[in-house]
Design a protein around this motif. Structure first.
Motif, PDB file in Angstrom:
ATOM      1  N   ASN A  50       4.003   0.339 -13.039  1.00 34.66           N
ATOM      2  CA  ASN A  50       3.470   1.108 -14.001  1.00 34.66           C
ATOM      3  C   ASN A  50       2.210   1.905 -13.444  1.00 34.66           C
ATOM      4  O   ASN A  50       1.778   2.982 -14.333  1.00 34.66           O
ATOM      5  CB  ASN A  50       3.098   0.678 -15.492  1.00 34.66           C
ATOM      6  CG  ASN A  50       2.181  -0.366 -15.259  1.00 34.66           C
ATOM      7  OD1 ASN A  50       1.492  -0.811 -14.338  1.00 34.66           O
ATOM      8  ND2 ASN A  50       1.896  -1.326 -16.380  1.00 34.66           N
ATOM      9  N   VAL A  51       1.695   1.569 -12.305  1.00 39.79           N
ATOM     10  CA  VAL A  51       0.614   2.660 -11.784  1.00 39.79           C
ATOM     11  C   VAL A  51       1.227   3.409 -10.665  1.00 39.79           C
ATOM     12  O   VAL A  51       0.337   3.928  -9.801  1.00 39.79           O
ATOM     13  CB  VAL A  51      -0.629   1.839 -11.420  1.00 39.79           C
ATOM     14  CG1 VAL A  51      -1.267   1.206 -12.589  1.00 39.79           C
ATOM     15  CG2 VAL A  51      -0.298   0.642 -10.501  1.00 39.79           C
ATOM     16  N   GLY A  52       2.542   3.385 -10.281  1.00 38.62           N
ATOM     17  CA  GLY A  52       3.245   4.286  -9.435  1.00 38.62           C
ATOM     18  C   GLY A  52       3.345   3.105  -8.341  1.00 38.62           C
ATOM     19  O   GLY A  52       2.838   2.209  -8.170  1.00 38.62           O
ATOM     20  N   HIS A  53       4.404   3.722  -7.463  1.00 39.76           N
ATOM     21  CA  HIS A  53       4.755   2.760  -6.302  1.00 39.76           C
ATOM     22  C   HIS A  53       4.020   2.841  -5.208  1.00 39.76           C
ATOM     23  O   HIS A  53       3.483   3.848  -4.893  1.00 39.76           O
ATOM     24  CB  HIS A  53       6.083   3.148  -6.046  1.00 39.76           C
ATOM     25  CG  HIS A  53       7.306   2.778  -6.950  1.00 39.76           C
ATOM     26  ND1 HIS A  53       8.187   1.854  -7.122  1.00 39.76           N
ATOM     27  CD2 HIS A  53       8.032   3.976  -7.868  1.00 39.76           C
ATOM     28  CE1 HIS A  53       8.798   1.992  -7.946  1.00 39.76           C
ATOM     29  NE2 HIS A  53       8.779   3.299  -8.424  1.00 39.76           N
ATOM     30  N   ARG A  54       3.666   1.628  -4.504  1.00 36.56           N
ATOM     31  CA  ARG A  54       2.784   1.720  -3.499  1.00 36.56           C
ATOM     32  C   ARG A  54       1.318   1.978  -3.895  1.00 36.56           C
ATOM     33  O   ARG A  54       0.683   2.733  -3.010  1.00 36.56           O
ATOM     34  CB  ARG A  54       3.305   2.123  -2.421  1.00 36.56           C
ATOM     35  CG  ARG A  54       4.718   1.578  -1.885  1.00 36.56           C
ATOM     36  CD  ARG A  54       5.294   2.061  -0.692  1.00 36.56           C
ATOM     37  NE  ARG A  54       4.603   1.518   0.468  1.00 36.56           N
ATOM     38  CZ  ARG A  54       3.699   2.206   1.354  1.00 36.56           C
ATOM     39  NH1 ARG A  54       3.739   3.430   1.260  1.00 36.56           N
ATOM     40  NH2 ARG A  54       3.197   1.474   2.381  1.00 36.56           N
ATOM     41  N   HIS A  55       0.806   1.989  -5.049  1.00 39.43           N
ATOM     42  CA  HIS A  55      -0.454   2.315  -5.249  1.00 39.43           C
ATOM     43  C   HIS A  55      -1.614   1.868  -4.596  1.00 39.43           C
ATOM     44  O   HIS A  55      -1.357   0.494  -4.061  1.00 39.43           O
ATOM     45  CB  HIS A  55      -0.852   2.038  -6.614  1.00 39.43           C
ATOM     46  CG  HIS A  55      -2.218   2.750  -7.223  1.00 39.43           C
ATOM     47  ND1 HIS A  55      -3.344   2.366  -6.842  1.00 39.43           N
ATOM     48  CD2 HIS A  55      -2.341   3.821  -8.089  1.00 39.43           C
ATOM     49  CE1 HIS A  55      -4.258   3.208  -7.244  1.00 39.43           C
ATOM     50  NE2 HIS A  55      -3.560   4.245  -8.214  1.00 39.43           N
ATOM     51  N   PRO A  56      -2.472   2.556  -3.817  1.00 47.45           N
ATOM     52  CA  PRO A  56      -3.534   1.957  -2.685  1.00 47.45           C
ATOM     53  C   PRO A  56      -4.254   0.813  -3.098  1.00 47.45           C
ATOM     54  O   PRO A  56      -4.319  -0.190  -2.633  1.00 47.45           O
ATOM     55  CB  PRO A  56      -4.268   3.099  -2.268  1.00 47.45           C
ATOM     56  CG  PRO A  56      -3.487   4.295  -2.699  1.00 47.45           C
ATOM     57  CD  PRO A  56      -2.549   4.050  -3.711  1.00 47.45           C
ATOM     58  N   GLU A  57      -4.528   1.026  -4.333  1.00 43.62           N
ATOM     59  CA  GLU A  57      -5.505  -0.244  -4.961  1.00 43.62           C
ATOM     60  C   GLU A  57      -4.619  -1.589  -5.338  1.00 43.62           C
ATOM     61  O   GLU A  57      -5.077  -2.626  -4.938  1.00 43.62           O
ATOM     62  CB  GLU A  57      -6.243   0.169  -6.229  1.00 43.62           C
ATOM     63  CG  GLU A  57      -7.195   1.174  -6.015  1.00 43.62           C
ATOM     64  CD  GLU A  57      -8.223   1.404  -7.474  1.00 43.62           C
ATOM     65  OE1 GLU A  57      -8.350   0.606  -8.121  1.00 43.62           O
ATOM     66  OE2 GLU A  57      -8.270   2.275  -7.610  1.00 43.62           O
ATOM     67  N   ILE A  62      -2.795  -6.780  -3.170  1.00 41.34           N
ATOM     68  CA  ILE A  62      -1.789  -7.835  -2.591  1.00 41.34           C
ATOM     69  C   ILE A  62      -1.963  -8.242  -1.305  1.00 41.34           C
ATOM     70  O   ILE A  62      -1.907  -9.524  -0.941  1.00 41.34           O
ATOM     71  CB  ILE A  62      -0.492  -7.076  -2.650  1.00 41.34           C
ATOM     72  CG1 ILE A  62       0.141  -6.749  -3.951  1.00 41.34           C
ATOM     73  CG2 ILE A  62       0.523  -7.674  -1.869  1.00 41.34           C
ATOM     74  CD1 ILE A  62       1.273  -5.794  -3.993  1.00 41.34           C
ATOM     75  N   HIS A  63      -2.615  -7.460  -0.420  1.00 43.99           N
ATOM     76  CA  HIS A  63      -2.816  -7.887   0.733  1.00 43.99           C
ATOM     77  C   HIS A  63      -4.140  -8.865   0.892  1.00 43.99           C
ATOM     78  O   HIS A  63      -4.072  -9.893   1.722  1.00 43.99           O
ATOM     79  CB  HIS A  63      -3.204  -6.652   1.792  1.00 43.99           C
ATOM     80  CG  HIS A  63      -2.095  -6.026   2.510  1.00 43.99           C
ATOM     81  ND1 HIS A  63      -1.099  -6.504   3.161  1.00 43.99           N
ATOM     82  CD2 HIS A  63      -1.688  -4.760   2.034  1.00 43.99           C
ATOM     83  CE1 HIS A  63      -0.219  -5.401   3.356  1.00 43.99           C
ATOM     84  NE2 HIS A  63      -0.671  -4.541   2.571  1.00 43.99           N
ATOM     85  N   THR A  64      -5.037  -8.616   0.251  1.00 43.38           N
ATOM     86  CA  THR A  64      -6.237  -9.564  -0.046  1.00 43.38           C
ATOM     87  C   THR A  64      -5.591 -10.917  -0.555  1.00 43.38           C
ATOM     88  O   THR A  64      -6.110 -11.931   0.154  1.00 43.38           O
ATOM     89  CB  THR A  64      -7.249  -8.873  -0.952  1.00 43.38           C
ATOM     90  OG1 THR A  64      -7.692  -7.808  -0.479  1.00 43.38           O
ATOM     91  CG2 THR A  64      -8.400 -10.165  -1.100  1.00 43.38           C
ATOM     92  N   GLN A  65      -4.811 -11.056  -1.481  1.00 42.11           N
ATOM     93  CA  GLN A  65      -4.107 -12.389  -2.029  1.00 42.11           C
ATOM     94  C   GLN A  65      -3.363 -13.059  -0.651  1.00 42.11           C
ATOM     95  O   GLN A  65      -3.321 -14.095  -0.778  1.00 42.11           O
ATOM     96  CB  GLN A  65      -3.357 -11.972  -3.146  1.00 42.11           C
ATOM     97  CG  GLN A  65      -2.769 -13.350  -3.945  1.00 42.11           C
ATOM     98  CD  GLN A  65      -3.855 -14.175  -4.135  1.00 42.11           C
ATOM     99  OE1 GLN A  65      -4.963 -13.912  -4.793  1.00 42.11           O
ATOM    100  NE2 GLN A  65      -3.771 -15.748  -3.928  1.00 42.11           N
ATOM    101  N   LEU A  66      -2.444 -12.065  -0.219  1.00 46.30           N
ATOM    102  CA  LEU A  66      -1.768 -12.549   1.189  1.00 46.30           C
ATOM    103  C   LEU A  66      -2.542 -13.208   1.966  1.00 46.30           C
ATOM    104  O   LEU A  66      -2.173 -14.069   2.750  1.00 46.30           O
ATOM    105  CB  LEU A  66      -0.806 -11.511   1.656  1.00 46.30           C
ATOM    106  CG  LEU A  66       0.481 -11.027   0.798  1.00 46.30           C
ATOM    107  CD1 LEU A  66       1.217 -10.056   1.206  1.00 46.30           C
ATOM    108  CD2 LEU A  66       1.283 -12.267   0.257  1.00 46.30           C
TER     109      LEU A  66
END
Length: 143
Positions: A50-57, A62-66
């Motif tokens: 709902n904030v758009g696909h691949r939104h930078p934030e 996601i990367h921080t969590q991964l």
């Protein structure tokens, strides 16, 4: 056999005439098919984008969590900071009597959680199920 044919053969269809667009990329509010044609995504992944696909934030989060861990059990067994912080945030925006959150992946899990909560809150061990209850209500005159 191409992807569209495999899709139609092996993925359960939700309508008699699926769009069957072969999406290869999604960015912001657009989708791109295998032929390079772009579409405006008015569904947004049914709320998951709902904030758009691949939104930078979102990608950054996601990367921080991964980098910490991808997935561990989420059903109230392990303390996980992102989950705890989100639950606290939600509880702060709910009435005081609703101070806990049960995270689920689906409606079926939500119903199961509600049943468990009802049993826990009432100390009752039995649940009554009704079949065709709505239809029966239509036949009964409500006063």
């Amino acid at each position: 056999m191409n992807q569209r044919e495999l899709f139609l053969r092996h993925v359960a269809q939700t309508s008699t005439a699926p769009l069957a667009l072969e999406i290869v990329k999604a960015e912001a509010c657009t989708l791109q098919d295998a032929d390079g044609k772009e579409y405006i995504d008015l569904i947004g992944g049914i709320s998951v984008a709902n904030v758009g696909h691949r939104h930078p934030e979102v990608l950054r989060a996601i990367h921080t969590q991964l980098d910490a861990y991808m997935h561990v059990m989420v059903y109230g067994e392990f303390v996980q900071s992102p989950q705890v912080q989100y639950a606290q945030y939600l509880a702060q925006h709910l009435p005081a009597s609703l101070n806990a959150v049960y995270f689920t992946n689906s409606g079926a899990e939500a119903v199961e959680g509600a049943m468990k909560l009802a049993k826990r809150a009432t100390s009752r061990t039995k649940i009554i199920a009704c079949k065709n209850f709505i239809m029966a209500l239509h036949k009964v005159r409500l006063v």
